[in-house]
Design a protein around this motif. Structure first.
Motif, PDB file in Angstrom:
ATOM      1  N   ASP A 164       6.238  -3.551  -1.721  1.00  0.00           N
ATOM      2  CA  ASP A 164       5.350  -4.540  -2.340  1.00  0.00           C
ATOM      3  C   ASP A 164       5.236  -4.376  -3.852  1.00  0.00           C
ATOM      4  N   ALA A 165       5.720  -3.235  -4.370  1.00  0.00           N
ATOM      5  CA  ALA A 165       5.504  -2.927  -5.788  1.00  0.00           C
ATOM      6  C   ALA A 165       6.516  -3.570  -6.723  1.00  0.00           C
ATOM      7  N   GLY A 166       7.499  -4.271  -6.178  1.00  0.00           N
ATOM      8  CA  GLY A 166       8.502  -4.876  -7.043  1.00  0.00           C
ATOM      9  C   GLY A 166       9.431  -5.796  -6.284  1.00  0.00           C
ATOM     10  N   THR A 167      10.537  -6.152  -6.902  1.00  0.00           N
ATOM     11  CA  THR A 167      11.515  -7.032  -6.257  1.00  0.00           C
ATOM     12  C   THR A 167      12.197  -6.285  -5.112  1.00  0.00           C
ATOM     13  N   PRO A 168      12.808  -7.023  -4.182  1.00  0.00           N
ATOM     14  CA  PRO A 168      13.443  -6.371  -3.030  1.00  0.00           C
ATOM     15  C   PRO A 168      14.473  -5.314  -3.468  1.00  0.00           C
ATOM     16  N   PRO A 169      14.380  -4.113  -2.919  1.00  0.00           N
ATOM     17  CA  PRO A 169      15.311  -3.045  -3.267  1.00  0.00           C
ATOM     18  C   PRO A 169      16.608  -3.152  -2.466  1.00  0.00           C
ATOM     19  N   VAL A 170      17.533  -2.247  -2.751  1.00  0.00           N
ATOM     20  CA  VAL A 170      18.766  -2.111  -1.973  1.00  0.00           C
ATOM     21  C   VAL A 170      18.640  -0.854  -1.119  1.00  0.00           C
ATOM     22  N   PHE A 171      18.946  -0.982   0.153  1.00  0.00           N
ATOM     23  CA  PHE A 171      18.926   0.168   1.065  1.00  0.00           C
ATOM     24  C   PHE A 171      20.297   0.816   1.089  1.00  0.00           C
ATOM     25  N   VAL A 172      20.337   2.157   1.085  1.00  0.00           N
ATOM     26  CA  VAL A 172      21.586   2.880   1.260  1.00  0.00           C
ATOM     27  C   VAL A 172      21.374   4.000   2.271  1.00  0.00           C
ATOM     28  N   GLY A 173      22.264   4.068   3.277  1.00  0.00           N
ATOM     29  CA  GLY A 173      22.178   5.118   4.283  1.00  0.00           C
ATOM     30  C   GLY A 173      23.461   5.157   5.089  1.00  0.00           C
ATOM     31  N   PHE A 174      23.760   6.337   5.635  1.00  0.00           N
ATOM     32  CA  PHE A 174      25.008   6.506   6.380  1.00  0.00           C
ATOM     33  C   PHE A 174      24.761   6.902   7.835  1.00  0.00           C
ATOM     34  N   ALA A 231      15.917   1.423  -5.210  1.00  0.00           N
ATOM     35  CA  ALA A 231      16.689   1.932  -4.087  1.00  0.00           C
ATOM     36  C   ALA A 231      15.799   2.521  -3.006  1.00  0.00           C
ATOM     37  N   ILE A 232      16.165   2.238  -1.747  1.00  0.00           N
ATOM     38  CA  ILE A 232      15.599   2.943  -0.602  1.00  0.00           C
ATOM     39  C   ILE A 232      16.736   3.735   0.022  1.00  0.00           C
ATOM     40  N   VAL A 233      16.571   5.040   0.104  1.00  0.00           N
ATOM     41  CA  VAL A 233      17.611   5.926   0.604  1.00  0.00           C
ATOM     42  C   VAL A 233      17.270   6.369   2.018  1.00  0.00           C
ATOM     43  N   GLY A 234      18.154   6.044   2.984  1.00  0.00           N
ATOM     44  CA  GLY A 234      17.978   6.503   4.353  1.00  0.00           C
ATOM     45  C   GLY A 234      18.553   7.909   4.493  1.00  0.00           C
ATOM     46  N   ARG A 235      17.709   8.857   4.854  1.00  0.00           N
ATOM     47  CA  ARG A 235      18.142  10.257   4.882  1.00  0.00           C
ATOM     48  C   ARG A 235      19.310  10.464   5.850  1.00  0.00           C
ATOM     49  N   GLY A 236      19.180  10.010   7.112  1.00  0.00           N
ATOM     50  CA  GLY A 236      20.250  10.093   8.096  1.00  0.00           C
ATOM     51  C   GLY A 236      20.713  11.503   8.389  1.00  0.00           C
ATOM     52  N   TRP A 237      21.791  11.594   9.182  1.00  0.00           N
ATOM     53  CA  TRP A 237      22.336  12.904   9.552  1.00  0.00           C
ATOM     54  C   TRP A 237      23.006  13.597   8.375  1.00  0.00           C
TER      55      TRP A 237
END
Length: 405
Positions: free
Chosen positions: A234-244, A269-275
């Motif tokens: 909600d704090a800004g424009t839509p981010p880009v998600f990255v995750g593997f 950026a939203i970073v998906g931690r993942g394996w």
């Protein structure tokens, strides 16, 4: 009706079974699932309230075979899961397997004389003259001069049998089952099920296999996003998600180059931690790291999704209408990358090792208005009833009593 679902693989193999199990329970079936003892799988399956039987080692701790001797050892390990699977299948009316559960599960179904189905979530591994077979070991190439796909699939089956056949047949002999001549036909059967969306992962008409195409098995996720994640969105424009996702081994600087490319476009950026345990690279307020989250909701709120090309991630992003950048890592990832590019809903990165420059260029394609419009159009054409179709067909299979062939 009692059903055993059996899998051994990544989250991409387990999550669709959760969707199938939920639909089976709605239809009145009793469902039991065999799965590796990974904590994330127990939490995932707990949402659909099914009986879970753990089998083998944690999948997250295993590496893929890189040579013939390791492949033979893997075959022996997978076949050795038979005792657990056959005990779990006692009293069941049908057994459906996915992932690497084929060797133990088909032998168990055969021993008990119950119907058997093998299901996959990617068209890549299914035999058809329209495409060449996947490579079995890292560094392997197709024989020079052989270009006919049918000939390549014949060689693929021979190679699979040479890698896995002896270990498989040694185990089958130990439990009183006859040997198999063709490991490919045994593992995938002559009538496999394909649980991919017909738009995103189509199956061409072909005489090579009698494929049952159900549509993708996606369980609606009703979990709320965490308050801190919502605040970031909600704090800004839509981010880009990255995750593997469930990929463990990615480029050492994957987080750095991904965040660099996202920042080059002025995006958060939203970073998906993942394996792979991706993490932030600095203390910038424009980056947020998430672990377990409802991707169905999250992908509906991002500008693009940058990922490895797993069947589940690609499908969920496509259903959300989110443009994609696929950085294929292994197995069927290149197939999904190509489908994303062919459909015009994103970009396919060339190879598994990105740079900031290569991702910046790919992201430019994904963030274009044209790609966004196409992604939304494709989302509107995708099917949502795959798990229900699969559940009904599986109960019909159980009632018919036809053993998998």
């Amino acid at each position: 009706m009692r059903v055993l679902l059996s899998t051994y693989g990544s989250r991409g193999d387990v999550e669709p079974l959760a969707a199938l199990a939920a639909r089976l329970r709605e239809l009145g079936a009793q469902v039991r699932i065999c799965v590796s003892p990974d904590e994330v799988f127990a939490e995932l399956l707990g949402r659909v309230d099914v009986e879970v039987v753990t089998v083998g080692k944690p999948k997250v701790a295993l590496s893929e075979p890189s040579q013939e001797s390791q492949a033979a050892q893997r075959a022996a390990e997978l076949a050795a899961q038979y005792d657990t699977v056959v005990a779990a299948a006692e009293g069941c009316d049908v057994l459906l397997a996915t992932g690497l559960a084929h060797f133990s599960s088909r032998s168990a179904a055969e021993k008990l004389g119950i119907p058997y189905v093998y299901a996959t979530f990617s068209p890549l591994i299914l035999r058809t003259h329209h495409q060449p077979p996947p490579l079995l070991l890292p560094g392997q190439t197709h024989p020079p001069g052989v270009t006919d796909n049918r000939a390549l699939w014949d060689l693929h089956a021979q190679t699979l049998t040479s890698l896995y056949g002896e270990a498989l047949n040694n185990h089958r002999a130990s439990v009183g089952l006859p040997p198999v001549e063709n490991a490919y036909d045994f593992a995938f059967t002559r009538r496999p099920w394909l649980a991919s969306d017909p738009v995103l992962g189509p199956w061409p008409e072909t005489p090579d296999l009698d494929v049952v195409h159900t549509g993708a098995w996606i369980q609606p996720d009703e979990r709320l996003l965490a308050d801190d994640l919502l605040a970031f969105l909600d704090a800004g424009t839509p981010p880009v998600f990255v995750g593997f996702g469930s990929t463990q081994e990615v480029a050492a600087d994957a987080a750095k180059v991904s965040i660099g490319a996202i920042r080059a476009h002025g995006r958060r950026a939203i970073v998906g931690r993942g394996w792979a345990e991706l993490a932030r690279i600095d203390d910038g307020a424009d980056c947020f790291v998430v672990g377990e989250a409802n991707l169905q909701v999250l992908f509906g709120r991002v500008a693009a999704v940058m990922h490895h090309g797993g069947a589940g991630t690609t499908t969920i992003a496509a259903q959300a209408g989110a443009p994609q950048v696929v950085v294929p890592q292994a197995v069927d990832n290149p197939y999904w990358a190509a489908r994303v590019a062919d459909l015009g809903i994103g970009a396919a990165h060339d190879g598994p090792t990105p740079t900031t420059e290569s991702l910046t260029a790919a992201l430019a394609t994904a963030l274009s208005p044209r790609t966004l419009a196409r992604a939304r159009a494709v989302a509107g054409s995708m099917h949502t009833d795959g798990a229900e179709v699969g559940a009904k067909l599986l109960l019909e299979t159980a009632a018919g009593g036809a053993v998998g062939r």
